[in-house]
Design a protein around this motif. Structure first.
Motif, PDB file in Angstrom:
ATOM      1  N   VAL A 113      49.278 -17.354  71.230  1.00 49.10           N
ATOM      2  CA  VAL A 113      47.889 -17.729  71.412  1.00 49.10           C
ATOM      3  C   VAL A 113      47.069 -16.703  71.237  1.00 49.10           C
ATOM      4  CG1 VAL A 113      48.511 -19.618  73.179  1.00 49.10           C
ATOM      5  CG2 VAL A 113      48.211 -17.238  73.819  1.00 49.10           C
ATOM      6  N   PRO A 114      45.717 -16.801  70.978  1.00 49.36           N
ATOM      7  CA  PRO A 114      44.571 -15.658  70.617  1.00 49.36           C
ATOM      8  C   PRO A 114      44.235 -15.484  72.109  1.00 49.36           C
ATOM      9  CG  PRO A 114      43.701 -17.752  70.389  1.00 49.36           C
ATOM     10  CD  PRO A 114      45.083 -18.200  70.665  1.00 49.36           C
ATOM     11  N   LEU A 115      43.971 -13.597  71.886  1.00 49.91           N
ATOM     12  CA  LEU A 115      43.295 -13.021  72.884  1.00 49.91           C
ATOM     13  C   LEU A 115      41.976 -12.995  72.624  1.00 49.91           C
ATOM     14  CD1 LEU A 115      45.889  -9.979  73.569  1.00 49.91           C
ATOM     15  CD2 LEU A 115      45.144 -11.818  75.096  1.00 49.91           C
ATOM     16  N   ILE A 116      40.924 -13.633  73.255  1.00 52.41           N
ATOM     17  CA  ILE A 116      39.512 -13.729  73.014  1.00 52.41           C
ATOM     18  C   ILE A 116      38.913 -13.283  74.058  1.00 52.41           C
ATOM     19  CG2 ILE A 116      37.650 -15.047  72.161  1.00 52.41           C
ATOM     20  CD1 ILE A 116      39.411 -17.179  71.166  1.00 52.41           C
ATOM     21  N   ASP A 117      38.275 -11.822  73.597  1.00 49.12           N
ATOM     22  CA  ASP A 117      37.550 -11.250  74.910  1.00 49.12           C
ATOM     23  C   ASP A 117      36.048 -11.938  75.099  1.00 49.12           C
ATOM     24  OD1 ASP A 117      35.595 -10.551  73.006  1.00 49.12           O
ATOM     25  OD2 ASP A 117      36.008  -8.368  72.945  1.00 49.12           O
ATOM     26  N   ASP A 118      35.452 -11.553  76.457  1.00 49.64           N
ATOM     27  CA  ASP A 118      34.108 -11.991  76.600  1.00 49.64           C
ATOM     28  C   ASP A 118      33.076 -11.716  75.625  1.00 49.64           C
ATOM     29  OD1 ASP A 118      33.657  -9.342  77.275  1.00 49.64           O
ATOM     30  OD2 ASP A 118      33.376  -9.414  79.187  1.00 49.64           O
ATOM     31  N   ASP A 119      33.178 -11.104  74.659  1.00 45.28           N
ATOM     32  CA  ASP A 119      32.308 -11.125  73.356  1.00 45.28           C
ATOM     33  C   ASP A 119      32.599 -11.880  72.392  1.00 45.28           C
ATOM     34  OD1 ASP A 119      29.919  -9.678  72.362  1.00 45.28           O
ATOM     35  OD2 ASP A 119      31.430  -8.509  71.085  1.00 45.28           O
ATOM     36  N   GLY A 120      33.877 -12.753  72.419  1.00 44.73           N
ATOM     37  CA  GLY A 120      34.021 -13.642  71.449  1.00 44.73           C
ATOM     38  C   GLY A 120      34.713 -13.307  70.518  1.00 44.73           C
ATOM     39  N   THR A 121      35.264 -12.074  70.562  1.00 48.79           N
ATOM     40  CA  THR A 121      36.191 -11.303  69.485  1.00 48.79           C
ATOM     41  C   THR A 121      37.656 -11.372  69.702  1.00 48.79           C
ATOM     42  OG1 THR A 121      34.557  -9.406  69.203  1.00 48.79           O
ATOM     43  CG2 THR A 121      36.560  -8.946  68.232  1.00 48.79           C
ATOM     44  N   VAL A 122      38.419 -11.910  68.760  1.00 51.15           N
ATOM     45  CA  VAL A 122      39.796 -11.937  68.733  1.00 51.15           C
ATOM     46  C   VAL A 122      40.521 -10.743  68.657  1.00 51.15           C
ATOM     47  CG1 VAL A 122      41.791 -13.278  68.072  1.00 51.15           C
ATOM     48  CG2 VAL A 122      39.647 -14.375  67.918  1.00 51.15           C
ATOM     49  N   ILE A 123      41.003  -9.876  69.639  1.00 56.42           N
ATOM     50  CA  ILE A 123      41.590  -8.652  69.533  1.00 56.42           C
ATOM     51  C   ILE A 123      43.214  -8.628  69.217  1.00 56.42           C
ATOM     52  CG2 ILE A 123      39.671  -7.732  70.822  1.00 56.42           C
ATOM     53  CD1 ILE A 123      41.453  -7.913  73.312  1.00 56.42           C
ATOM     54  N   GLY A 124      43.585 -10.007  69.517  1.00 57.37           N
ATOM     55  CA  GLY A 124      45.047  -9.932  69.405  1.00 57.37           C
ATOM     56  C   GLY A 124      45.794 -11.243  69.944  1.00 57.37           C
ATOM     57  N   THR A 125      47.206 -11.311  70.061  1.00 53.42           N
ATOM     58  CA  THR A 125      47.501 -12.449  70.520  1.00 53.42           C
ATOM     59  C   THR A 125      48.782 -11.986  71.682  1.00 53.42           C
ATOM     60  OG1 THR A 125      49.453 -11.975  68.991  1.00 53.42           O
ATOM     61  CG2 THR A 125      47.630 -13.096  68.153  1.00 53.42           C
ATOM     62  N   VAL A 126      49.073 -13.172  72.478  1.00 56.78           N
ATOM     63  CA  VAL A 126      50.335 -13.287  73.322  1.00 56.78           C
ATOM     64  C   VAL A 126      51.377 -14.174  72.515  1.00 56.78           C
ATOM     65  CG1 VAL A 126      51.567 -13.677  75.434  1.00 56.78           C
ATOM     66  CG2 VAL A 126      49.193 -12.857  75.442  1.00 56.78           C
ATOM     67  N   CYS A 127      52.456 -13.586  72.127  1.00 59.73           N
ATOM     68  CA  CYS A 127      53.332 -14.566  71.529  1.00 59.73           C
ATOM     69  C   CYS A 127      54.852 -14.479  71.834  1.00 59.73           C
ATOM     70  CB  CYS A 127      53.326 -14.177  69.884  1.00 59.73           C
ATOM     71  SG  CYS A 127      53.770 -12.693  69.607  1.00 59.73           S
ATOM     72  N   GLN A 148      51.085 -23.635  77.812  1.00 63.17           N
ATOM     73  CA  GLN A 148      50.792 -23.263  78.918  1.00 63.17           C
ATOM     74  C   GLN A 148      51.120 -21.917  79.675  1.00 63.17           C
ATOM     75  OE1 GLN A 148      48.304 -25.113  80.801  1.00 63.17           O
ATOM     76  NE2 GLN A 148      48.311 -23.690  82.323  1.00 63.17           N
ATOM     77  N   VAL A 149      52.412 -21.799  79.408  1.00 60.11           N
ATOM     78  CA  VAL A 149      52.963 -20.301  79.812  1.00 60.11           C
ATOM     79  C   VAL A 149      52.282 -19.309  79.297  1.00 60.11           C
ATOM     80  CG1 VAL A 149      54.833 -18.856  79.559  1.00 60.11           C
ATOM     81  CG2 VAL A 149      55.274 -21.055  80.409  1.00 60.11           C
ATOM     82  N   LEU A 150      52.134 -19.390  77.789  1.00 59.82           N
ATOM     83  CA  LEU A 150      51.224 -18.274  77.061  1.00 59.82           C
ATOM     84  C   LEU A 150      49.870 -18.182  77.402  1.00 59.82           C
ATOM     85  CD1 LEU A 150      52.962 -18.044  73.479  1.00 59.82           C
ATOM     86  CD2 LEU A 150      53.610 -17.106  75.746  1.00 59.82           C
ATOM     87  N   LYS A 151      49.253 -19.440  77.831  1.00 60.35           N
ATOM     88  CA  LYS A 151      47.852 -19.322  78.225  1.00 60.35           C
ATOM     89  C   LYS A 151      47.940 -18.689  79.386  1.00 60.35           C
ATOM     90  CE  LYS A 151      46.393 -23.493  75.592  1.00 60.35           C
ATOM     91  NZ  LYS A 151      45.851 -24.782  75.505  1.00 60.35           N
ATOM     92  N   GLU A 152      48.748 -18.784  80.413  1.00 58.74           N
ATOM     93  CA  GLU A 152      48.698 -18.072  81.696  1.00 58.74           C
ATOM     94  C   GLU A 152      48.947 -16.526  81.488  1.00 58.74           C
ATOM     95  OE1 GLU A 152      51.792 -19.855  83.903  1.00 58.74           O
ATOM     96  OE2 GLU A 152      50.581 -21.736  84.305  1.00 58.74           O
ATOM     97  N   ALA A 153      49.877 -16.269  80.431  1.00 61.33           N
ATOM     98  CA  ALA A 153      50.044 -14.750  80.133  1.00 61.33           C
ATOM     99  C   ALA A 153      48.571 -14.354  79.536  1.00 61.33           C
ATOM    100  CB  ALA A 153      51.189 -14.651  79.084  1.00 61.33           C
TER     101      ALA A 153
END
Length: 297
Positions: A113-127, A148-153
Motif C-alpha cells: 500500500v502507498p505511503l501518501i503524506d499530508d502534502d499528497g506525495t507518495v513517499i514509499g510503501t508498506v509491503c 486492512q493489516v497493511l493500511k493499519e501499518a
C-alpha cells in the motif's frame, strides 16, 4: 526524495519502523515485510523484518539487504499508481513475473500500500512478500484482511512521521546550526537550515556526515562527536573564526540525544561569540527540547 528530506526521513535502519514491519508480517502470515522509502535512484527499507522459514517451508533465494534498485520489486508500481497492489501469484501477471526479484530472490507473492503524506506525495510503501504463491482456493489469499493489516501499518508510519516533524521544528527554531547524527555510523538524521548554510546542503538524509559535510573534520566537530561516542564526556571545539567581522567566532558542542528509531545519537550545536560553558549548556537545552517532543503523546 526532496519531500522525504523535508519530512526528516533518513535512509537508515529504524527500530520503530522495523517493529511496524514485524507486526505487518506476523499479522499477514508473510515471510517478510518492509517500510520502504522510494527515491529517485533507489529504494531503502527503513523498516525491515524477515523470519527464518521452518524446515520444508518455501524460502527466499537471496537477501537484498536494505537497498534495492528502482527496477527491482513491485513497490515502484504502487508509488506510480498511488494505489494498493495485491499479487497472490506473480506468475499470473505477465507485467510482473519478469521482475528481477522473482528469479533472483524467489518472490512469488506481494502486497503493498502507498505511503501518501499530508502534502499528497507518495513517499514509499508498506509491503509484505512471500516465496510461495497464495490463492483463495487454498484459503491463504492476501484478501481484504491483508489489505486492512497493511493500511493499519501505513497509518502507524504516517503518524510516526507526523510526530517526528516536531523535532524539525525544534531545530529550525534553534539559535545556531544544529545537526543530529546516528551512532556509531555518523549518519545524518537532521540538519537545520543554519547548519546547511555553513556546511552545505543535504540531498538525502542518512548519508554519513563526513561525506555530506567534508568541512566538519577541519573545524573539530567530528573529533568531539567521536570522543562522545567512545564514552567520553560532552566536549566543545575551540572558537572558530567566521567569515565577516574579524572578531566573529563560533564554537560547537556535542551532546547525546535520544531520537525515535535510533539506539543512540549525537547532537552538535554551534553558538557564535560565546564561551565553552554557555555553548555546552545551550546544546543540552536543545537536546532536552528534542527529547520532550519525542516523549510527547
Amino acid at each position: 526524495m526532496a519531500r522525504q528530506r523535508e519530512l526528516g526521513l533518513a535512509s537508515v535502519p529504524d527500530t520503530v519502523f522495523d517493529e511496524v514491519a514485524r507486526t505487518a508480517a506476523e499479522s499477514t502470515g508473510a515471510t517478510a515485510a518492509m517500510v520502504n522509502l522510494v527515491g529517485e535512484r533507489g529504494q531503502y527499507f527503513v523498516g525491515l523484518y524477515g523470519k527464518e522459514p521452518s524446515s520444508g517451508e518455501p524460502a527466499f533465494l537471496g537477501d537484498p539487504g536494505r537497498f534495492m534498485d528502482m527496477d527491482q520489486g513491485f513497490c515502484v508500481h504502487v508509488v506510480g499508481r498511488k494505489a494498493a497492489l495485491t499479487l497472490d501469484d506473480v506468475f499470473e501477471f505477465s507485467r510482473f513475473r519478469g521482475n528481477p526479484v522473482v528469479d533472483e530472490l524467489g518472490v512469488r507473492s506481494y502486497i503493498g500500500v502507498p505511503l501518501i503524506d499530508d502534502d499528497g506525495t507518495v513517499i514509499g510503501t508498506v509491503c509484505a512478500i512471500d516465496p510461495a504463491p497464495r490463492s483463495e482456493s487454498e484459503g491463504n489469499s492476501w484478501g481484504n484482511q491483508g489489505l486492512q493489516v497493511l493500511k493499519e501499518a501505513r497509518d502507524r508510519v504516517l503518524a510516526e512521521i507526523g510526530g517526528r516533524q516536531k523535532i524539525g521544528g525544534v531545530l529550525a527554531a534553534a539559535d545556531g546550526p544544529v545537526m543530529i547524527t546516528a551512532s556509531p555510523g555518523l549518519e545524518v538524521l537532521y540538519a537545520n537550515a543554519w547548519h546547511e548554510q555553513l556546511f552545505g546542503g543535504v540531498e538525502q538524509l542518512g548519508a554519513p556526515a563526513p561525506e555530506v559535510f567534508p568541512h566538519l573534520a577541519p573545524v573539530g566537530i567530528l573529533a568531539i562527536i567521536e570522543h562522545l561516542e567512545r564514552g567520553g564526556e560532552p566536549m566543545v571545539t575551540p572558537p572558530i573564526p567566521l567569515n565577516g567581522p574579524a572578531t566573529a567566532t563560533i564554537a560547537f558542542a556535542a551532546v547525546p540525544v535520544r531520537v525515535p528509531g535510533q539506539e543512540a545519537a549525537v547532537l552538535t550545536f554551534g553558538l557564535t561569540d560565546t564561551d565553552a560553558v554557555t555553548c555546552l549548556a545551550r546544546a543540552k537545552e536543545i537536546a532536552a527540547d528534542v527529547e520532550d517532543q519525542t516523549d510527547a503523546p
